[in-house]
Write a protein that holds these residues in place. Structure first.
Motif, PDB file in Angstrom:
ATOM      1  N   LYS A  14     -13.752  27.158  61.456  1.00 24.87           N
ATOM      2  CA  LYS A  14     -13.555  26.820  60.047  1.00 24.87           C
ATOM      3  C   LYS A  14     -12.576  27.787  59.397  1.00 24.87           C
ATOM      4  O   LYS A  14     -11.644  27.373  58.684  1.00 24.87           O
ATOM      5  CB  LYS A  14     -14.893  26.850  59.312  1.00 24.87           C
ATOM      6  CG  LYS A  14     -14.819  26.314  57.876  1.00 24.87           C
ATOM      7  CD  LYS A  14     -16.193  26.281  57.231  1.00 24.87           C
ATOM      8  CE  LYS A  14     -17.086  25.249  57.904  1.00 24.87           C
ATOM      9  NZ  LYS A  14     -18.388  25.103  57.200  1.00 24.87           N
ATOM     10  N   VAL A  15     -12.751  29.078  59.660  1.00 24.87           N
ATOM     11  CA  VAL A  15     -11.849  30.085  59.093  1.00 24.87           C
ATOM     12  C   VAL A  15     -10.457  29.971  59.721  1.00 24.87           C
ATOM     13  O   VAL A  15      -9.441  30.118  59.048  1.00 24.87           O
ATOM     14  CB  VAL A  15     -12.419  31.508  59.325  1.00 24.87           C
ATOM     15  CG1 VAL A  15     -11.423  32.572  58.847  1.00 24.87           C
ATOM     16  CG2 VAL A  15     -13.755  31.667  58.615  1.00 24.87           C
TER      17      VAL A  15
ATOM     18  N   TYR B 120      -8.823  27.304  60.886  1.00 16.88           N
ATOM     19  CA  TYR B 120      -8.035  26.213  60.321  1.00 16.88           C
ATOM     20  C   TYR B 120      -7.632  26.475  58.877  1.00 16.88           C
ATOM     21  O   TYR B 120      -6.545  26.086  58.431  1.00 16.88           O
ATOM     22  CB  TYR B 120      -8.803  24.897  60.436  1.00 16.88           C
ATOM     23  CG  TYR B 120      -8.964  24.428  61.862  1.00 16.88           C
ATOM     24  CD1 TYR B 120      -7.877  24.393  62.728  1.00 16.88           C
ATOM     25  CD2 TYR B 120     -10.198  24.030  62.367  1.00 16.88           C
ATOM     26  CE1 TYR B 120      -8.013  23.970  64.048  1.00 16.88           C
ATOM     27  CE2 TYR B 120     -10.350  23.612  63.681  1.00 16.88           C
ATOM     28  CZ  TYR B 120      -9.244  23.592  64.517  1.00 16.88           C
ATOM     29  OH  TYR B 120      -9.380  23.182  65.817  1.00 16.88           O
ATOM     30  N   SER B 121      -8.484  27.164  58.134  1.00 19.93           N
ATOM     31  CA  SER B 121      -8.149  27.515  56.747  1.00 19.93           C
ATOM     32  C   SER B 121      -6.971  28.476  56.708  1.00 19.93           C
ATOM     33  O   SER B 121      -6.035  28.319  55.910  1.00 19.93           O
ATOM     34  CB  SER B 121      -9.359  28.146  56.053  1.00 19.93           C
ATOM     35  OG  SER B 121     -10.436  27.246  55.993  1.00 19.93           O
TER      36      SER B 121
ATOM     37  N   LEU C 129      -3.735  26.775  57.671  1.00 17.94           N
ATOM     38  CA  LEU C 129      -3.243  25.979  56.546  1.00 17.94           C
ATOM     39  C   LEU C 129      -2.510  26.871  55.540  1.00 17.94           C
ATOM     40  O   LEU C 129      -1.443  26.500  55.027  1.00 17.94           O
ATOM     41  CB  LEU C 129      -4.407  25.248  55.873  1.00 17.94           C
ATOM     42  CG  LEU C 129      -4.035  24.329  54.701  1.00 17.94           C
ATOM     43  CD1 LEU C 129      -3.089  23.227  55.177  1.00 17.94           C
ATOM     44  CD2 LEU C 129      -5.286  23.708  54.093  1.00 17.94           C
TER      45      LEU C 129
END
Length: 214
Positions: A49-50, A52-53, A56
């Motif tokens: 999750k971190v 991909y953040s 981005l």
């Protein structure tokens, strides 16, 4: 034989994609942010999750570098001649007016002929690349004097030019026409009242009033 194969491979790749990838030059703040985000990305790689953040955020920083959020008009210091660049916000469209170039004056002609690199290689082209320009929508060639279009081919070899706007009179010069052919750009003939869209407004052609002028 191996070198011949390698040379053939290089030519093949160049025919597929002649122009290099241009991402632009980040500001000091954006560059620092890229380093920080990359550090966190390496540290948190296992956290999907971190990861991909952060990816981005990193892509967003690259996007801002290549597509400046504010429009600009730049008179490029090319040392001799003229070159003006107009870039819309987020690099939606751009217009380059002239490329500059060297003028050969009598006694200095032989000295200038010894210089193989174009003025644009040191000024205009690095500037365009620094602001993420990989393609010029419209290049306006005001006339065929060397100090206005002498570096046309040097620019075309490194940055793709979609359209070149010039006058009907300029197209009477065989040397200039041959130069235009080498750019592989679409050639447009200017006429009074013609408009080039930029900045949610436009540039309008005011001259030549008569056919064949300019």
């Amino acid at each position: 034989m191996i070198f011949q194969w390698l040379e053939g491979l290089i030519k093949l790749v160049d025919s597929w994609h002649h122009y290099p990838l241009i991402l632009g030059k980040p500001t000091a703040f954006v560059f620092l942010a890229m380093l920080v985000v990359t550090g966190f990305l390496i540290d948190q790689w296992l956290n999907l999750k971190v990861r991909y953040s952060l990816l981005l955020i990193l892509l967003s920083l690259f996007f801002v570098t290549k597509n400046p959020p504010l429009p600009s008009i730049t008179m490029v210091d090319i040392g001799q001649g003229d070159s003006i660049f107009l870039q819309d916000r987020l690099n939606r469209r751009n217009i380059l007016i002239d490329t500059g170039g060297r003028v050969q004056f009598g006694a200095t002609k032989k000295l200038q002929e010894r210089t193989t690199s174009a003025m644009a290689d040191k000024t205009l082209i690095p500037y365009l690349k620094s602001i993420g320009v990989s393609e010029i929508d419209t290049l306006v060639v005001t006339h065929t004097d060397e100090d206005h279009m002498g570096d046309l081919l040097a620019v075309a070899n490194q940055i793709k030019i979609k359209r070149i706007l010039t006058s009907e009179g300029s197209l009477k010069h065989a040397k200039f026409v041959n130069l235009l052919k080498k750019t592989h750009a679409k050639i447009l003939v200017a006429h009074v009242g013609q408009r080039l869209k930029i900045f949610d407004r436009y540039l309008e052609v005011l001259y030549p009033l008569a056919s064949g002028g300019w």
